[in-house]
Write an enzyme that holds these catalytic residues in place. Structure first.
Site, PDB file in Angstrom:
ATOM      1  N   ARG A 124      28.799  43.164  34.389  1.00  0.00           N
ATOM      2  CA  ARG A 124      28.501  43.452  35.804  1.00  0.00           C
ATOM      3  C   ARG A 124      26.983  43.477  35.902  1.00  0.00           C
ATOM      4  O   ARG A 124      26.334  44.396  35.393  1.00  0.00           O
ATOM      5  CB  ARG A 124      29.094  44.803  36.211  1.00  0.00           C
ATOM      6  CG  ARG A 124      28.523  45.298  37.522  1.00  0.00           C
ATOM      7  CD  ARG A 124      29.282  46.446  38.110  1.00  0.00           C
ATOM      8  NE  ARG A 124      30.528  45.991  38.677  1.00  0.00           N
ATOM      9  CZ  ARG A 124      31.184  46.616  39.668  1.00  0.00           C
ATOM     10  NH1 ARG A 124      30.696  47.703  40.203  1.00  0.00           N
ATOM     11  NH2 ARG A 124      32.322  46.139  40.117  1.00  0.00           N
ATOM     12  N   HIS A 151      32.737  38.076  42.839  1.00  0.00           N
ATOM     13  CA  HIS A 151      33.515  39.173  42.238  1.00  0.00           C
ATOM     14  C   HIS A 151      34.924  38.616  41.980  1.00  0.00           C
ATOM     15  O   HIS A 151      35.896  38.989  42.641  1.00  0.00           O
ATOM     16  CB  HIS A 151      33.543  40.361  43.197  1.00  0.00           C
ATOM     17  CG  HIS A 151      33.907  41.665  42.560  1.00  0.00           C
ATOM     18  ND1 HIS A 151      34.167  41.800  41.206  1.00  0.00           N
ATOM     19  CD2 HIS A 151      34.053  42.916  43.081  1.00  0.00           C
ATOM     20  CE1 HIS A 151      34.441  43.054  40.945  1.00  0.00           C
ATOM     21  NE2 HIS A 151      34.380  43.753  42.059  1.00  0.00           N
ATOM     22  N   GLN A 154      38.101  40.908  41.246  1.00  0.00           N
ATOM     23  CA  GLN A 154      38.547  41.621  42.455  1.00  0.00           C
ATOM     24  C   GLN A 154      39.407  40.706  43.316  1.00  0.00           C
ATOM     25  O   GLN A 154      40.500  41.083  43.763  1.00  0.00           O
ATOM     26  CB  GLN A 154      37.311  42.073  43.262  1.00  0.00           C
ATOM     27  CG  GLN A 154      37.640  42.718  44.594  1.00  0.00           C
ATOM     28  CD  GLN A 154      38.172  44.131  44.451  1.00  0.00           C
ATOM     29  OE1 GLN A 154      37.587  44.942  43.754  1.00  0.00           O
ATOM     30  NE2 GLN A 154      39.284  44.441  45.105  1.00  0.00           N
ATOM     31  N   CYS A 282      37.696  46.316  49.149  1.00  0.00           N
ATOM     32  CA  CYS A 282      37.578  46.293  47.685  1.00  0.00           C
ATOM     33  C   CYS A 282      37.178  47.656  47.124  1.00  0.00           C
ATOM     34  O   CYS A 282      37.388  47.908  45.940  1.00  0.00           O
ATOM     35  CB  CYS A 282      36.571  45.229  47.258  1.00  0.00           C
ATOM     36  SG  CYS A 282      34.975  45.416  48.077  1.00  0.00           S
ATOM     37  N   ARG A 310      44.205  46.207  40.248  1.00  0.00           N
ATOM     38  CA  ARG A 310      43.081  45.774  39.406  1.00  0.00           C
ATOM     39  C   ARG A 310      43.478  45.896  37.930  1.00  0.00           C
ATOM     40  O   ARG A 310      43.188  45.026  37.118  1.00  0.00           O
ATOM     41  CB  ARG A 310      41.821  46.629  39.660  1.00  0.00           C
ATOM     42  CG  ARG A 310      41.281  46.593  41.057  1.00  0.00           C
ATOM     43  CD  ARG A 310      40.368  45.447  41.417  1.00  0.00           C
ATOM     44  NE  ARG A 310      39.516  44.867  40.424  1.00  0.00           N
ATOM     45  CZ  ARG A 310      38.229  45.099  40.262  1.00  0.00           C
ATOM     46  NH1 ARG A 310      37.610  45.975  41.031  1.00  0.00           N
ATOM     47  NH2 ARG A 310      37.511  44.451  39.354  1.00  0.00           N
TER      48      ARG A 310
HETATM   49  N1  NVA Z   1      29.887  43.940  47.870  1.00  0.00           N
HETATM   50  C1  NVA Z   1      29.974  45.144  47.089  1.00  0.00           C
HETATM   51  C2  NVA Z   1      31.203  45.121  46.251  1.00  0.00           C
HETATM   52  C3  NVA Z   1      31.442  46.341  45.399  1.00  0.00           C
HETATM   53  C4  NVA Z   1      32.705  46.269  44.585  1.00  0.00           C
HETATM   54  C5  NVA Z   1      28.737  45.241  46.213  1.00  0.00           C
HETATM   55  O1  NVA Z   1      28.325  44.232  45.656  1.00  0.00           O
HETATM   56  O2  NVA Z   1      28.171  46.324  46.108  1.00  0.00           O
END
Ligand code: NVA
Length: 323
Positions: A124, A151, A154, A282, A310
């Site tokens: 991440r 993502h 997700q 999400c 998930r």
């Molecule tokens: N768009 C959000 C998703 C978090 C799961 C982010 O990038 O912070």
């Protein structure tokens, strides 16, 4: 490593699930990289694993996952960690300060070094470029656990949730309301692959990346961009939103509060959508900003089913890539 040759079907009389060979030992960086058959396999495998968790409890015995987290995480971290443990494997979690990707140590050195010790790397990271560079140099599968551009894990589990709710994805209409961000990109790529329809309403200037829209349309995806949320949600099967300010964009938070206010998913917006419309997010959600308590807590909200799925999808991803 345990070999998963044939995955038994959930119901009798269904043909056995056979992994597309192209999924074995590869990276999962973008849903644009997956074929419809590969996505379909992951969805079916996740359903299978969800139905029979005990069957897979030692499927990845002896496997180690390294998790590099440059941003905070609850859902992704918890579910990937639980998933690998519940498959018999183990996890090594590395925070951004100790790794110092690209600062303390070159990204390619981190990729090559971790590949000596572990069987997969979950990353991440702030920049999509970093996960691409990790994948270029790692000799074990690299899985994108969120970047500023996508993502994918997700979106895969969200389509599992939609499949459970609607029974079929081919004619589902998903209305995206809010920022055309990383989550939207992955949902768009997968919609094009799965035949789902997407209407995307963003404030001007916050549209999804043009390349994502162009790729999805070139591949026959029914994805339509607009600015009016009322138009996007009318008659949709599901209304999906995300935070107005994603991680890494905090310096824009104040300006975004104003721009995104008309895009709040609240009861009047769900009424415009119609009684059939479900709600997805999400998470983490900023209650009172992009979504109200009433919508998050309503019986039409799928958010906790999304969170539950998930875990099952992460298991399917591990089994597909690593076994
Ligand atoms: N768009 C959000 C998703 C978090 C799961 C982010 O990038 O912070």
């Amino acid at each position: 490593m345990h070999q998963l040759k044939i995955v038994p079907p959930t119901e009798k009389n269904l043909p056995p699930l056979v992994r597309p060979p192209s999924l074995a030992h590869r990276h999962l960086i973008s849903l644009h990289d997956l074929t419809p058959e590969e996505i379909d396999f992951l969805l079916k495998l996740a359903q299978e694993v969800k139905a029979k968790p005990a069957h897979y409890k030692s499927a990845l015995e002896g496997t180690t996952l390294a998790m590099i987290l440059e941003k905070p995480s609850l859902h992704t971290r918890a579910t990937f960690e639980l998933a690998i443990r519940q498959l018999g494997g183990q996890v090594l979690t590395l925070g951004w300060e100790e790794v110092g990707l690209g600062k303390r140590e070159a990204v390619k050195d981190v990729a090559r070094t971790l590949s000596q010790w572990v069987d997969a790397i979950l990353a991440r990271v702030q920049s999509h470029q970093t996960v691409l560079e990790l994948a270029e140099h790692a000799t074990v599968p690299v899985i994108n656990g969120l970047t500023d551009f996508e993502h994918p894990c997700q979106a895969l589990s969200d389509y599992l949730t939609l499949l459970e709710s609607k029974g079929n994805l081919a004619n589902v209409t998903l209305a995206w309301v809010g920022d055309g961000n990383n989550v939207a990109h992955s949902l768009i790529y997968a919609a094009a692959r799965l035949g789902a329809h997407m209407r995307i309403a963003t404030p001007p200037g916050y549209e999804p990346d043009r390349s994502v829209m162009a790729d999805a349309k070139r591949e026959g995806g029914d994805v339509t961009l607009m600015h009016d949320p009322a138009e996007a949600v009318a008659g949709a099967d599901v209304v999906y939103t995300d935070v107005w300010t994603s991680m890494g964009m905090e310096h824009e938070a104040e300006a975004r509060q104003e721009v995104f206010r008309p895009y709040q998913v609240n009861c009047p917006m769900m009424r415009l959508a119609g009684p059939q419309a479900l709600f997805m997010h999400c998470q983490p959600a900023r209650r009172g900003e992009e979504v109200t308590d009433e919508v998050m807590d309503s019986p039409r909200s799928l958010v906790y089913q999304q969170a539950a799925n998930r875990l099952h999808m992460q298991k399917a991803i591990f089994l597909a890539l690593l076994s």
